[in-house]
Design an enzyme around this catalytic site. Structure first.
Site, PDB file in Angstrom:
ATOM      1  N   LYS A 288       4.225  19.061   2.356  1.00 37.50           N
ATOM      2  CA  LYS A 288       4.487  20.293   2.716  1.00 37.50           C
ATOM      3  C   LYS A 288       2.943  21.074   2.791  1.00 37.50           C
ATOM      4  CE  LYS A 288       7.453  21.257   0.596  1.00 37.50           C
ATOM      5  NZ  LYS A 288       8.989  21.969   0.318  1.00 37.50           N
ATOM      6  N   GLU A 295       6.543  34.350  -0.753  1.00 37.25           N
ATOM      7  CA  GLU A 295       7.959  34.554  -1.628  1.00 37.25           C
ATOM      8  C   GLU A 295       6.985  34.865  -2.489  1.00 37.25           C
ATOM      9  OE1 GLU A 295       7.327  30.006  -0.892  1.00 37.25           O
ATOM     10  OE2 GLU A 295       8.928  29.967  -2.260  1.00 37.25           O
TER      11      GLU A 295
END
Ligand code: ARG
Length: 463
Positions: A288, A295
């Site tokens: 990842k 965000e």
């Protein structure tokens, strides 16, 4: 006999000091110490004016001005001891000044009140913050212009409803954000111009009987003029609200862009790669790379909106002039300002570092029948069809392609002519995404030539 624990600044009529809870709810020093430099600048201007008008002696005025510099250096050096019993930055500074210069310090508060003092300090603080926001916006716009110029002709899908609509250029998409942050910039500048009036000298609410010179203090503190109504001067927090509402709109823009970066950096889109410097990993999934900065920008916007609503709510029921409710203005503005600056800096960093995946953008630009409008326009232009009929014919061609599992340019001329006999080979010219964007030459359109002109216009405007 006076109780020695009552407040040394205002406790003359008090027989006892405050309850601990009273002190806790009343004190603002925990946060308003952030305005120390502004408080001292305001007091130094006031002291100079008191001496210039003969309200205090030159030697007292000089002692105050020098002593205040000592206080400032103690605060900046970290040796200053803030006291909650002294409530706020104004009384902490003045009490320390008294320790340093003695009784002359007691003359500093002549012809002024903490009401005009705090209004002045906070205005100076917000003004500095508007300037800092302007700088951060300029940096972000600069980063977007670099992206726009590099990718003026790269094609990508433009969306409506997040469904592929028509091909656009990467540069055009970047320049849309330049327009948005450019409006934020102009709002910041407007707010600054409107707020630059000096409340100092409004005193508690009614002005003062001392022959003060408000023009002088206004000038000394870089204000355009003194505020014209003393009641308004001490009870106005529009400047803070304009900062918060301007910040809220800018934050909304940041959040929209952050949202796009989250989508674009996903494995499903792969439009952009964010740099390692502005991504994080997962502690369990080794593959990842997460867009945490984007965000968090998207999320931080909530507290900026919250600050705006909170201060509007604080202000909405207050009779003129000052009420202690207004002490609640600062934490909201400080928090919003800190988070806006952080969000602007993080967005600038992400934009500077990100690399657009030109091949993926181009592949996506051509999918989803994105040149269907070009086809309809061709039917209008070349075959002279009314647009509504052309729309219908194109819809049939899209359905045909969808049935065959191909895109519009992959339909054979035979297929095309089965829907409308007059279609010729020339139609294929307009089905390519590069031709599509190049043809969008109406002012404000996505053609690379226009994007380059907009980049040049912005560069010139920003100097
Ligand atoms: N700490 C106060 C504030 O931030 C300063 C003004 C106090 N004025 C007063 N009349 N008690 O609003």
């Amino acid at each position: 006999m006076t109780d020695t624990t009552s407040n040394q600044m205002w406790g003359g009529r008090f027989a006892a000091g405050p309850d601990a809870i009273m002190e806790a709810i009343n004190a603002s020093i925990g946060f308003d110490k952030r305005m120390a430099a502004q408080d001292i600048a305001g007091s130094r201007a006031h002291a100079a004016m008191l001496a210039a008008t003969g309200i205090v002696s030159d030697s007292d005025g000089e002692a105050m001005r020098e002593g205040l510099l000592t206080v400032l250096s103690e605060i900046e050096g970290g040796s200053f001891e803030f006291s909650t019993a002294l409530e706020d930055i104004h009384m902490n500074v003045e009490a320390r000044l008294k320790e340093i210069i003695g009784d002359a310090a007691g003359r500093l508060h002549t012809g002024r009140s903490r009401n005009d003092q705090v209004a002045t300090d906070f205005r100076l603080w917000v003004r500095d913050q508007l300037d800092a926001t302007e700088g951060a916006l300029l940096a972000l716009i600069g980063a977007l212009l670099v992206q726009a110029e590099a990718g003026a002709e790269w094609v990508m899908p433009g969306f409506t409803h997040l469904q592929t609509a028509q091909p656009v250029t990467w540069g055009h998409h970047m320049m849309a954000y330049v327009e948005m942050f450019g409006r934020d910039l102009s709002r910041v500048r407007d707010a600054r111009a409107r707020m630059n009036e000096c409340p100092l000298g409004a005193a508690a609410l009614a002005g003062t009987s001392f022959p003060i010179d408000r023009e002088m203090t206004a000038r000394e503190l870089g204000f355009d003029r003194p505020s014209a109504n003393s009641l308004d001067a001490v009870s106005d927090r529009d400047f803070a609200l304009e900062f918060l509402s301007t910040a809220s709109i800018c934050a909304m823009h940041l959040s929209r862009m952050a949202e796009e970066l989250v989508i674009w950096s996903s494995a499903q889109f792969r439009f952009v790669a964010l740099s390692d410097r502005f991504s994080t990993g997962s502690s369990i999934m080794p593959q990842k790379k997460n867009p945490d900065a984007a965000e968090l920008i998207r999320a931080k916007i909530g507290r900026i909106f919250g600050a705006n609503v909170a201060l509007m709510t604080v202000m909405k029921g207050l009779p003129l002039a000052y009420s202690k409710d207004m002490q609640e203005d600062k934490e909201q503005v400080f928090d919003a300002a800190d988070n806006l600056m952080l969000a602007l800096a993080a967005m600038e960093g992400m934009v500077r570092d990100m690399s657009a995946n030109r091949d993926n953008l181009e592949a996506a630009a051509g999918s989803g029948f994105s040149t269907a409008t070009d086809l309809a326009d061709w039917l209008v232009r070349v075959l002279g069809m009314p647009f509504r009929d052309a729309h219908h014919v194109t819809g049939s061609l899209v359905a045909l392609a969808e049935g065959k599992g191909c895109d519009l340019p992959e339909l054979s001329l035979e297929d095309m002519q089965s829907v409308h006999g007059d279609i010729t080979q020339a139609v294929y010219d307009v089905l390519g995404v590069h031709n599509s964007v190049a043809s969008r030459m109406s002012y404000g359109g996505t053609a690379p030539e226009l994007v380059r002109a907009q980049v040049a216009r912005w560069k010139e405007m920003l100097g």
